[in-house]
Design a protein around this motif. Structure first.
Motif, mmCIF file in Angstrom:
data_model
loop_
_atom_site.group_PDB
_atom_site.id
_atom_site.type_symbol
_atom_site.label_atom_id
_atom_site.label_comp_id
_atom_site.label_asym_id
_atom_site.label_seq_id
_atom_site.Cartn_x
_atom_site.Cartn_y
_atom_site.Cartn_z
ATOM 1 N N LEU A 108 0.902 -0.775 -0.330
ATOM 2 C CA LEU A 108 0.210 0.055 0.195
ATOM 3 C C LEU A 108 0.736 1.169 -0.577
ATOM 4 O O LEU A 108 0.500 2.536 -0.836
ATOM 5 C CB LEU A 108 -1.373 -0.253 1.114
ATOM 6 C CG LEU A 108 -2.472 -1.043 0.983
ATOM 7 C CD1 LEU A 108 -2.880 -1.070 2.432
ATOM 8 C CD2 LEU A 108 -3.018 -0.866 0.136
ATOM 9 N N ILE A 109 2.163 1.045 0.681
ATOM 10 C CA ILE A 109 3.032 2.593 0.452
ATOM 11 C C ILE A 109 3.469 2.625 -0.407
ATOM 12 O O ILE A 109 3.530 3.648 -0.924
ATOM 13 C CB ILE A 109 3.851 2.213 1.917
ATOM 14 C CG1 ILE A 109 3.051 2.608 3.465
ATOM 15 C CG2 ILE A 109 5.194 3.154 2.109
ATOM 16 C CD1 ILE A 109 4.225 2.363 4.574
ATOM 17 N N ALA A 110 3.943 1.835 -1.329
ATOM 18 C CA ALA A 110 4.250 2.230 -2.325
ATOM 19 C C ALA A 110 3.634 2.021 -3.274
ATOM 20 O O ALA A 110 3.933 2.892 -4.309
ATOM 21 C CB ALA A 110 5.018 0.385 -2.456
ATOM 22 N N GLY A 111 2.709 1.193 -3.825
ATOM 23 C CA GLY A 111 1.316 1.629 -4.318
ATOM 24 C C GLY A 111 0.722 3.502 -3.921
ATOM 25 O O GLY A 111 0.802 4.611 -5.360
ATOM 26 N N LEU A 112 1.242 4.429 -2.512
ATOM 27 C CA LEU A 112 0.837 5.412 -2.815
ATOM 28 C C LEU A 112 2.150 6.065 -2.704
ATOM 29 O O LEU A 112 1.677 7.566 -3.767
ATOM 30 C CB LEU A 112 0.672 5.751 -0.987
ATOM 31 C CG LEU A 112 -0.300 5.517 -0.689
ATOM 32 C CD1 LEU A 112 0.053 5.573 1.323
ATOM 33 C CD2 LEU A 112 -1.444 6.607 -0.628
ATOM 34 N N PHE A 113 3.175 5.695 -3.406
ATOM 35 C CA PHE A 113 4.359 6.750 -3.541
ATOM 36 C C PHE A 113 4.604 6.624 -5.421
ATOM 37 O O PHE A 113 4.700 7.508 -5.578
ATOM 38 C CB PHE A 113 6.037 6.088 -3.386
ATOM 39 C CG PHE A 113 6.134 6.356 -1.868
ATOM 40 C CD1 PHE A 113 5.937 7.837 -1.053
ATOM 41 C CD2 PHE A 113 6.224 5.072 -0.464
ATOM 42 C CE1 PHE A 113 7.282 8.335 -0.359
ATOM 43 C CE2 PHE A 113 7.127 5.428 0.338
ATOM 44 C CZ PHE A 113 7.462 7.263 1.297
ATOM 45 N N ALA A 114 4.465 5.328 -5.420
ATOM 46 C CA ALA A 114 4.636 5.519 -6.689
ATOM 47 C C ALA A 114 3.314 6.803 -7.714
ATOM 48 O O ALA A 114 3.193 6.838 -8.519
ATOM 49 C CB ALA A 114 3.305 3.806 -7.671
ATOM 50 N N THR A 115 1.577 6.503 -6.769
ATOM 51 C CA THR A 115 1.065 7.739 -8.019
ATOM 52 C C THR A 115 1.586 9.284 -7.493
ATOM 53 O O THR A 115 0.825 9.622 -7.799
ATOM 54 C CB THR A 115 -0.659 7.178 -6.933
ATOM 55 O OG1 THR A 115 -0.356 7.053 -5.771
ATOM 56 C CG2 THR A 115 -1.185 5.669 -6.997
ATOM 57 N N ALA A 116 2.111 8.928 -6.635
ATOM 58 C CA ALA A 116 2.376 10.151 -5.515
ATOM 59 C C ALA A 116 3.662 10.557 -6.847
ATOM 60 O O ALA A 116 3.220 11.979 -7.291
ATOM 61 C CB ALA A 116 2.902 10.456 -4.673
ATOM 62 N N ALA A 117 4.043 9.680 -7.152
ATOM 63 C CA ALA A 117 5.196 9.940 -8.029
ATOM 64 C C ALA A 117 4.798 10.222 -10.015
ATOM 65 O O ALA A 117 5.019 11.469 -10.777
ATOM 66 C CB ALA A 117 6.506 9.255 -8.604
ATOM 67 N N PHE A 118 3.238 9.247 -9.684
ATOM 68 C CA PHE A 118 2.839 9.362 -11.180
ATOM 69 C C PHE A 118 2.374 11.431 -11.627
ATOM 70 O O PHE A 118 2.162 11.190 -12.437
ATOM 71 C CB PHE A 118 2.086 8.823 -11.915
ATOM 72 C CG PHE A 118 0.958 9.084 -12.504
ATOM 73 C CD1 PHE A 118 2.401 8.121 -13.846
ATOM 74 C CD2 PHE A 118 -0.399 9.209 -12.887
ATOM 75 C CE1 PHE A 118 1.496 8.163 -15.380
ATOM 76 C CE2 PHE A 118 -0.774 9.377 -14.331
ATOM 77 C CZ PHE A 118 0.046 8.955 -15.098
ATOM 78 N N ALA A 119 1.549 11.250 -10.170
ATOM 79 C CA ALA A 119 0.714 12.673 -9.645
ATOM 80 C C ALA A 119 1.692 13.953 -11.031
ATOM 81 O O ALA A 119 1.078 15.274 -11.444
ATOM 82 C CB ALA A 119 0.076 12.765 -9.508
ATOM 83 N N GLN A 120 3.169 13.792 -10.569
ATOM 84 C CA GLN A 120 3.689 14.685 -10.281
ATOM 85 C C GLN A 120 4.719 15.471 -11.424
ATOM 86 O O GLN A 120 5.486 15.918 -12.284
ATOM 87 C CB GLN A 120 4.967 14.748 -9.353
ATOM 88 C CG GLN A 120 4.466 15.052 -7.481
ATOM 89 C CD GLN A 120 5.048 14.551 -6.785
ATOM 90 O OE1 GLN A 120 6.852 15.031 -6.746
ATOM 91 N NE2 GLN A 120 5.340 15.466 -5.368
ATOM 92 N N THR A 121 4.300 14.091 -12.089
ATOM 93 C CA THR A 121 5.081 13.913 -13.617
ATOM 94 C C THR A 121 4.442 15.249 -14.864
ATOM 95 O O THR A 121 3.005 15.156 -14.843
ATOM 96 C CB THR A 121 5.846 13.072 -14.753
ATOM 97 O OG1 THR A 121 4.310 12.190 -14.533
ATOM 98 C CG2 THR A 121 6.443 11.646 -13.489
ATOM 99 N N PRO A 122 5.358 15.860 -15.351
ATOM 100 C CA PRO A 122 4.628 17.101 -16.073
ATOM 101 C C PRO A 122 3.515 15.900 -17.041
ATOM 102 O O PRO A 122 4.165 14.895 -18.020
ATOM 103 C CB PRO A 122 5.049 17.751 -16.487
ATOM 104 C CG PRO A 122 7.062 17.115 -15.941
ATOM 105 C CD PRO A 122 6.596 16.379 -15.394
#
Length: 96
Positions: free
Chosen positions: A8-22
């Protein structure tokens, strides 16, 4: 349980990283739109030029027709005047 929390934590990091990419810059779409706009502008200019040429030709034709009608009317009037003078001269005068 540790694996689930880690996932779950890895998923949160992955979605946060994806949301920040232009978002990728849509370079092809504006170029296509620009080309289409240019084509429409050229088509509009060509149509306006064609309309102007047609109007010019029509105006010349109208002037030519008006000149012809005027010339014809003058000739007809002249001929009618000539006919009345010939008729008046040909008829004998009434004697008293």
């Amino acid at each position: 349980m540790k694996n689930t929390i880690a996932a779950l934590i890895a998923g949160l990091f992955a979605t946060a990283a994806f949301a920040q990419t232009p978002a990728p810059a849509p370079t092809a779409a504006p170029a296509a739109a620009k080309a289409e706009a240019k084509h429409e502008t050229q088509a509009a200019k060509a149509e306006a030029k064609e309309t102007k040429a047609e109007a010019k030709v029509e105006a010349k034709t109208d002037v030519k027709d008006a000149k012809h009608a005027t010339k014809h009317a003058k000739a007809k009037t002249k001929h009618a005047a000539k006919d009345t003078t010939v008729v008046a001269a040909a008829t004998p005068a009434a004697t008293k």
